[in-house]
Design an enzyme around this catalytic site. Sequence first.
Site, PDB file in Angstrom:
ATOM      1  N   LYS A   1      -3.643   4.031  -0.953  1.00 28.67           N
ATOM      2  CA  LYS A   1      -4.546   2.890  -0.964  1.00 28.67           C
ATOM      3  C   LYS A   1      -5.867   3.327  -1.599  1.00 28.67           C
ATOM      4  O   LYS A   1      -6.542   4.240  -1.111  1.00 28.67           O
ATOM      5  CB  LYS A   1      -4.786   2.384   0.461  1.00 28.67           C
ATOM      6  CG  LYS A   1      -3.589   1.679   1.079  1.00 28.67           C
ATOM      7  CD  LYS A   1      -3.320   0.332   0.411  1.00 28.67           C
ATOM      8  CE  LYS A   1      -2.257  -0.476   1.147  1.00 28.67           C
ATOM      9  NZ  LYS A   1      -2.043  -1.791   0.513  1.00 28.67           N
TER      10      LYS A   1
ATOM     11  N   LYS B   1       7.165  -9.752  -1.416  1.00 28.51           N
ATOM     12  CA  LYS B   1       6.884  -9.669   0.017  1.00 28.51           C
ATOM     13  C   LYS B   1       7.268 -10.993   0.657  1.00 28.51           C
ATOM     14  O   LYS B   1       6.843 -12.060   0.196  1.00 28.51           O
ATOM     15  CB  LYS B   1       5.398  -9.386   0.278  1.00 28.51           C
ATOM     16  CG  LYS B   1       4.940  -7.999  -0.105  1.00 28.51           C
ATOM     17  CD  LYS B   1       3.454  -7.823   0.208  1.00 28.51           C
ATOM     18  CE  LYS B   1       2.963  -6.430  -0.119  1.00 28.51           C
ATOM     19  NZ  LYS B   1       1.487  -6.306   0.091  1.00 28.51           N
TER      20      LYS B   1
END
Length: 325
Positions: A148, A244
């Site tokens: 991240k 997703k």
Amino acid sequence: MRSLHVRIERFPIAGSFTISRGSKTEAVVVIAEVRDGAISGRGECVPYPRYGETPEAVAGALTEMAEEVAQGLDRDGLQRRLPAGAARNALDCAFWDFEAKASGIPAFRSAGLATLRPLDTAYTLSLDTPDAMAAAARRCGRPLLKLKLGAPGDALRLAAVRAAAPAARLIVDANEGWEPETVAAHFAACREAGVELIEQPLPAGADAVLEQIARPVPVCADESVHDRASLAGLVGKYDAVNVKLDKTGGLTEALLMAQAARTMGFDLMVGCMLATSLAMAPAMLVAQMAQVVDLDGPLLLTRDRDHGLRYDGARVSPPEPALWG
């Protein structure tokens, strides 16, 4: 007669989880459960503030569907009744689970798959200082790391993780945290570190520059892609799309979207929100088609739910019927 039951559940995160937009210490999920007295089907979703969703609003939208479920609403009707998003995902996956248990036919067979294979998943390193991310990379020892990023000092983070885990494969997720003026420099740093894929480097509304500059590392759309309707606008800007279920509005649309994306030439990544194995289980069906799998949500929690997916290092096994499908 079927009934719909909705609840909000909370699962603590191991430590905290930070991306470019902020930090959290718990995963808040909404469960939709369809029952007929003998059979129960469940689905789990994660309301996403990025899209204006809250647990309370999603739970409320689902609760409003109870009468229609009792009157016979099915998966096909649901696609027309609710828009893509977390609420539809929970109920869509609950219908899949209910249908599998009622018919005795596993969900993967109903989806047209001959079998479900165990898959290797990425493991996510939360946004932190270079030293902290390097220590996490050494500690976890995973073969595929997802970093991240999206804050000042990203090049230092990349270099630190690469030094700490020289053999690991790396993918990067900036969560819209970079800027058009600096994205080329970030791309160069990623190439230097041997990064294999970059997720959503720019804000969804400011990604036109990706069509105009070289992409030395393949770029994957996340916040810029939701369902099939959003695919056409990505051509020329992205090399892959992240499917997703909380964005597509469930497994039904996710399977159709994955097929359409492949036809259009996109590689597939299947990702997840921070959630339990109940949310990962239906995504395992779509992941059978993906080049990159990122279904590590339960690994980042202090506890999973009963009958959770079995993780053996990076390898995740298909769900048992006691969990879903």
